[in-house]
Motif scaffolding. Structure first.
Motif, PDB file in Angstrom:
ATOM      1  N   SER A  89      72.774  59.261  34.439  1.00  0.00           N
ATOM      2  CA  SER A  89      71.672  58.312  34.509  1.00  0.00           C
ATOM      3  C   SER A  89      70.348  59.056  34.484  1.00  0.00           C
ATOM      4  CB  SER A  89      71.762  57.474  35.790  1.00  0.00           C
ATOM      5  OG  SER A  89      70.642  56.632  35.928  1.00  0.00           O
ATOM      6  N   ARG A  90      69.309  58.327  34.079  1.00  0.00           N
ATOM      7  CA  ARG A  90      67.949  58.849  34.129  1.00  0.00           C
ATOM      8  C   ARG A  90      67.186  58.277  35.321  1.00  0.00           C
ATOM      9  NH1 ARG A  90      67.278  63.160  30.543  1.00  0.00           N
ATOM     10  NH2 ARG A  90      68.277  62.652  28.550  1.00  0.00           N
ATOM     11  N   VAL A  91      67.800  57.442  36.090  1.00  0.00           N
ATOM     12  CA  VAL A  91      67.148  56.782  37.220  1.00  0.00           C
ATOM     13  C   VAL A  91      67.730  57.334  38.515  1.00  0.00           C
ATOM     14  CG1 VAL A  91      66.640  54.578  38.328  1.00  0.00           C
ATOM     15  CG2 VAL A  91      66.822  54.704  35.831  1.00  0.00           C
ATOM     16  N   PRO A  92      66.888  57.818  39.442  1.00  0.00           N
ATOM     17  CA  PRO A  92      67.415  58.395  40.691  1.00  0.00           C
ATOM     18  C   PRO A  92      67.855  57.321  41.669  1.00  0.00           C
ATOM     19  CG  PRO A  92      65.029  58.426  40.717  1.00  0.00           C
ATOM     20  CD  PRO A  92      65.422  57.920  39.351  1.00  0.00           C
ATOM     21  N   GLU A  93      68.775  57.725  42.536  1.00  0.00           N
ATOM     22  CA  GLU A  93      69.212  56.868  43.630  1.00  0.00           C
ATOM     23  C   GLU A  93      69.787  57.754  44.720  1.00  0.00           C
ATOM     24  OE1 GLU A  93      73.642  55.340  42.769  1.00  0.00           O
ATOM     25  OE2 GLU A  93      72.201  54.610  41.269  1.00  0.00           O
ATOM     26  N   PRO A  94      69.746  57.314  45.980  1.00  0.00           N
ATOM     27  CA  PRO A  94      70.295  58.132  47.075  1.00  0.00           C
ATOM     28  C   PRO A  94      71.786  58.407  46.865  1.00  0.00           C
ATOM     29  CG  PRO A  94      68.917  56.383  47.945  1.00  0.00           C
ATOM     30  CD  PRO A  94      69.086  56.091  46.487  1.00  0.00           C
ATOM     31  N   GLY A  95      72.165  59.634  47.145  1.00  0.00           N
ATOM     32  CA  GLY A  95      73.553  60.043  46.982  1.00  0.00           C
ATOM     33  C   GLY A  95      73.868  60.575  45.608  1.00  0.00           C
ATOM     34  N   ALA A  96      72.949  60.451  44.636  1.00  0.00           N
ATOM     35  CA  ALA A  96      73.180  60.989  43.292  1.00  0.00           C
ATOM     36  C   ALA A  96      72.945  62.497  43.301  1.00  0.00           C
ATOM     37  CB  ALA A  96      72.273  60.308  42.279  1.00  0.00           C
ATOM     38  N   LEU A  97      73.572  63.176  42.375  1.00  0.00           N
ATOM     39  CA  LEU A  97      73.324  64.596  42.169  1.00  0.00           C
ATOM     40  C   LEU A  97      72.219  64.725  41.121  1.00  0.00           C
ATOM     41  CD1 LEU A  97      76.041  64.714  43.665  1.00  0.00           C
ATOM     42  CD2 LEU A  97      76.684  66.624  42.196  1.00  0.00           C
ATOM     43  N   VAL A  98      71.180  65.486  41.452  1.00  0.00           N
ATOM     44  CA  VAL A  98      70.037  65.650  40.557  1.00  0.00           C
ATOM     45  C   VAL A  98      70.102  67.043  39.933  1.00  0.00           C
ATOM     46  CG1 VAL A  98      68.606  66.312  42.552  1.00  0.00           C
ATOM     47  CG2 VAL A  98      67.529  65.690  40.376  1.00  0.00           C
ATOM     48  N   PHE A  99      69.958  67.096  38.606  1.00  0.00           N
ATOM     49  CA  PHE A  99      70.065  68.347  37.849  1.00  0.00           C
ATOM     50  C   PHE A  99      68.686  68.694  37.279  1.00  0.00           C
ATOM     51  CE2 PHE A  99      74.289  66.569  37.944  1.00  0.00           C
ATOM     52  CZ  PHE A  99      75.104  67.664  38.147  1.00  0.00           C
ATOM     53  N   GLY A 105      63.230  71.295  29.774  1.00  0.00           N
ATOM     54  CA  GLY A 105      64.098  70.741  28.740  1.00  0.00           C
ATOM     55  C   GLY A 105      64.856  69.517  29.223  1.00  0.00           C
ATOM     56  N   LYS A 106      65.439  68.810  28.269  1.00  0.00           N
ATOM     57  CA  LYS A 106      66.178  67.591  28.595  1.00  0.00           C
ATOM     58  C   LYS A 106      67.634  67.658  28.134  1.00  0.00           C
ATOM     59  CE  LYS A 106      62.602  65.779  30.468  1.00  0.00           C
ATOM     60  NZ  LYS A 106      62.538  65.684  31.946  1.00  0.00           N
ATOM     61  N   SER A 107      68.126  68.835  27.849  1.00  0.00           N
ATOM     62  CA  SER A 107      69.532  69.008  27.478  1.00  0.00           C
ATOM     63  C   SER A 107      70.325  69.517  28.674  1.00  0.00           C
ATOM     64  CB  SER A 107      69.668  70.001  26.317  1.00  0.00           C
ATOM     65  OG  SER A 107      71.028  70.319  26.094  1.00  0.00           O
ATOM     66  N   ARG A 142      60.329  66.666  45.571  1.00  0.00           N
ATOM     67  CA  ARG A 142      60.212  67.073  44.178  1.00  0.00           C
ATOM     68  C   ARG A 142      59.580  65.986  43.309  1.00  0.00           C
ATOM     69  NH1 ARG A 142      61.523  72.584  43.538  1.00  0.00           N
ATOM     70  NH2 ARG A 142      63.537  73.064  44.480  1.00  0.00           N
ATOM     71  N   ASP A 143      58.809  66.465  42.291  1.00  0.00           N
ATOM     72  CA  ASP A 143      58.460  65.594  41.171  1.00  0.00           C
ATOM     73  C   ASP A 143      59.658  65.527  40.224  1.00  0.00           C
ATOM     74  OD1 ASP A 143      55.811  65.067  41.959  1.00  0.00           O
ATOM     75  OD2 ASP A 143      55.186  67.045  41.233  1.00  0.00           O
ATOM     76  N   THR A 144      59.619  64.572  39.319  1.00  0.00           N
ATOM     77  CA  THR A 144      60.771  64.364  38.426  1.00  0.00           C
ATOM     78  C   THR A 144      60.527  64.908  37.023  1.00  0.00           C
ATOM     79  OG1 THR A 144      59.946  62.145  37.893  1.00  0.00           O
ATOM     80  CG2 THR A 144      61.519  62.330  39.712  1.00  0.00           C
ATOM     81  N   ASP A 145      59.449  65.663  36.808  1.00  0.00           N
ATOM     82  CA  ASP A 145      59.180  66.151  35.457  1.00  0.00           C
ATOM     83  C   ASP A 145      60.152  67.240  35.033  1.00  0.00           C
ATOM     84  OD1 ASP A 145      58.134  67.789  37.418  1.00  0.00           O
ATOM     85  OD2 ASP A 145      56.485  68.511  36.185  1.00  0.00           O
ATOM     86  N   LYS A 146      60.792  67.938  35.970  1.00  0.00           N
ATOM     87  CA  LYS A 146      61.771  68.975  35.645  1.00  0.00           C
ATOM     88  C   LYS A 146      63.214  68.465  35.728  1.00  0.00           C
ATOM     89  CE  LYS A 146      58.473  72.053  35.369  1.00  0.00           C
ATOM     90  NZ  LYS A 146      58.036  72.614  34.082  1.00  0.00           N
ATOM     91  N   GLN A 178      68.415  76.147  26.906  1.00  0.00           N
ATOM     92  CA  GLN A 178      68.517  76.012  25.461  1.00  0.00           C
ATOM     93  C   GLN A 178      67.297  75.276  24.931  1.00  0.00           C
ATOM     94  OE1 GLN A 178      71.069  77.437  23.821  1.00  0.00           O
ATOM     95  NE2 GLN A 178      71.701  78.219  25.800  1.00  0.00           N
ATOM     96  N   LEU A 179      67.162  75.272  23.618  1.00  0.00           N
ATOM     97  CA  LEU A 179      66.029  74.628  22.998  1.00  0.00           C
ATOM     98  C   LEU A 179      66.292  73.162  22.681  1.00  0.00           C
ATOM     99  CD1 LEU A 179      64.972  77.457  20.533  1.00  0.00           C
ATOM    100  CD2 LEU A 179      64.062  76.953  22.785  1.00  0.00           C
ATOM    101  N   ASN A 180      67.494  72.664  22.970  1.00  0.00           N
ATOM    102  CA  ASN A 180      67.790  71.270  22.655  1.00  0.00           C
ATOM    103  C   ASN A 180      66.954  70.348  23.534  1.00  0.00           C
ATOM    104  OD1 ASN A 180      69.691  72.445  21.075  1.00  0.00           O
ATOM    105  ND2 ASN A 180      71.402  71.983  22.401  1.00  0.00           N
ATOM    106  N   THR A 181      66.474  69.272  22.975  1.00  0.00           N
ATOM    107  CA  THR A 181      65.652  68.324  23.726  1.00  0.00           C
ATOM    108  C   THR A 181      66.372  67.023  23.998  1.00  0.00           C
ATOM    109  OG1 THR A 181      64.709  67.531  21.658  1.00  0.00           O
ATOM    110  CG2 THR A 181      63.532  69.290  22.790  1.00  0.00           C
ATOM    111  N   ALA A 182      67.522  66.812  23.395  1.00  0.00           N
ATOM    112  CA  ALA A 182      68.290  65.585  23.610  1.00  0.00           C
ATOM    113  C   ALA A 182      69.604  65.934  24.264  1.00  0.00           C
ATOM    114  CB  ALA A 182      68.534  64.865  22.284  1.00  0.00           C
ATOM    115  N   VAL A 183      70.139  65.018  25.062  1.00  0.00           N
ATOM    116  CA  VAL A 183      71.423  65.239  25.724  1.00  0.00           C
ATOM    117  C   VAL A 183      72.522  65.107  24.687  1.00  0.00           C
ATOM    118  CG1 VAL A 183      72.981  64.371  27.475  1.00  0.00           C
ATOM    119  CG2 VAL A 183      70.521  64.357  27.883  1.00  0.00           C
ATOM    120  N   GLU A 184      73.337  66.155  24.550  1.00  0.00           N
ATOM    121  CA  GLU A 184      74.415  66.131  23.583  1.00  0.00           C
ATOM    122  C   GLU A 184      75.691  65.616  24.237  1.00  0.00           C
ATOM    123  OE1 GLU A 184      74.844  69.945  21.933  1.00  0.00           O
ATOM    124  OE2 GLU A 184      72.734  70.173  21.367  1.00  0.00           O
ATOM    125  N   GLN A 185      76.553  65.136  23.413  1.00  0.00           N
ATOM    126  CA  GLN A 185      77.834  64.677  23.918  1.00  0.00           C
ATOM    127  C   GLN A 185      78.701  65.876  24.259  1.00  0.00           C
ATOM    128  OE1 GLN A 185      78.553  61.604  24.548  1.00  0.00           O
ATOM    129  NE2 GLN A 185      76.559  60.894  23.801  1.00  0.00           N
TER     130      GLN A 185
END
Length: 331
Positions: A89-99, A105-107, A142-146, A178-185
């Motif tokens: 998910s791109r939306v935070p919630e309590p109990g989620a793991l944040v990466f 980057g966004k990959s 934390r901010d969420t930009d990273k 990596q230089l990828n900007t989109a989440v790959e499968q």
């Protein structure tokens, strides 16, 4: 938690993580979480590895929710596991793991760090993270930009009939972004995936070291200046070539003994110096008479009386010898 109702998985995970806030690693990144993970996999390399994800695996095991949280030591593999389960998910919630990807980057392949979301406050999140500020396990605001994304254990539980085997990664060390900007499968592998592995990085370092060593060795021997010429053989001529060299003094003119001889050489045969007989020519180094001595000899010195001091008797007046070219002062 401000009226927010946590799902049971998030509640149990946070209850095991909160008491560990303030834990500090020992020397050489040695922690009890890495020790536990190494004993679980029977692999000693995890004892001194980055331990942010191993702490989450330890807390999930203590809470009994490992099958929904996952047990990993390498954060990109952990994120790929959530993507594969459809729990990303791109939306935070309590109990989620944040990466996180500190490079922005966004990959999932560039992920550097992971934590547990404890609270969401507007556009910011409060987390519990291990291996932060070099040695600590603490809370961070934390901010969420990273942030690359969030893994949701509750969604994994909802889709548990579809989930695969939960397995731990064999790569505990973080991969470079990596230089990828989109989440790959994660199910689709690409040839570029191997570039971020520790093996590829090690091979690149070894290759760079070898190339630099050869360059330095060639520079010391001077072989780098020869280039392709050193590879082309030189064919000697079939017959020896003799180069005639003139005698050192064969083409040098005779030494001129007089000034007139040098004038002849300068003006040529038609010069005025040729019109004089040789016995009348001026020697080159003849001594010129002293003009001052000649003038003194021709003009005798005049005796000019010198004016006596005021009040001196005439008897004290005496003549003074003056030079012939000096002017006599007017009286």
């Amino acid at each position: 938690m401000g009226g927010v109702v946590l799902d049971p998985i998030a509640q149990e995970l946070l209850e095991k993580a909160r008491p560990e806030v303030g834990y500090r690693e020992k020397g050489g990144q040695h922690t009890k979480f890495g020790e536990w993970y190494a004993d679980r996999l029977q692999d000693p390399q995890y004892r001194n590895a980055p331990w942010c994800d191993m702490f989450i695996a330890w807390a999930a095991d203590k809470a009994g929710v490992s099958e929904y949280v996952g047990q990993f030591a390498w954060t990109p593999s952990h994120a790929a596991w959530f993507i594969k389960q459809g729990a990303w998910s791109r939306v935070p919630e309590p109990g989620a793991l944040v990466f996180f990807d500190w490079g922005g980057g966004k990959s999932y392949q560039g992920i550097d760090h992971v934590g547990i979301v404890e609270r969401v406050e507007g556009t910011k999140i409060r987390t519990i993270e291990a291996n932060v500020d070099k040695v600590w396990l603490k809370r961070k605001f934390r901010d969420t930009d990273k942030v690359v994304g969030y893994g949701l254990p509750r969604v994994v539980k909802e889709k548990s009939p579809l989930q695969g085997d939960i397995r731990a990664t064999t790569q505990p060390f973080a991969v470079s972004p990596q230089l990828n900007t989109a989440v790959e499968q994660p199910g689709r592998s690409t040839p570029l995936d191997i570039l971020g592995t520790p093996q590829a990085l090690l091979a690149g370092m070894v290759l760079t070291t070898v190339i630099v060593s050869f360059r330095l060795a060639g520079r010391r021997r001077g072989s780098h200046r020869r280039g392709l010429r050193a590879l082309i053989p030189w064919n000697a001529p079939s017959t020896p070539v003799t180069i005639a060299r003139p005698s050192p003094r064969a083409d040098r003119p005779a030494v001129k003994d007089t000034l007139d001889d040098r004038l002849d050489a300068f003006f040529g045969a038609g010069g005025k110096a040729r019109q004089k007989p040789r016995d009348q020519r001026t020697p080159l180094r003849a001594e010129a008479p002293d003009k001052r001595t000649a003038r003194r000899a021709e003009a005798p010195a005049e005796r000019v009386p010198v004016r006596a001091h005021a009040g001196a008797p005439p008897a004290e007046r005496r003549p003074v010898r003056r030079k012939p070219y000096e002017k006599t002062p007017a009286r």
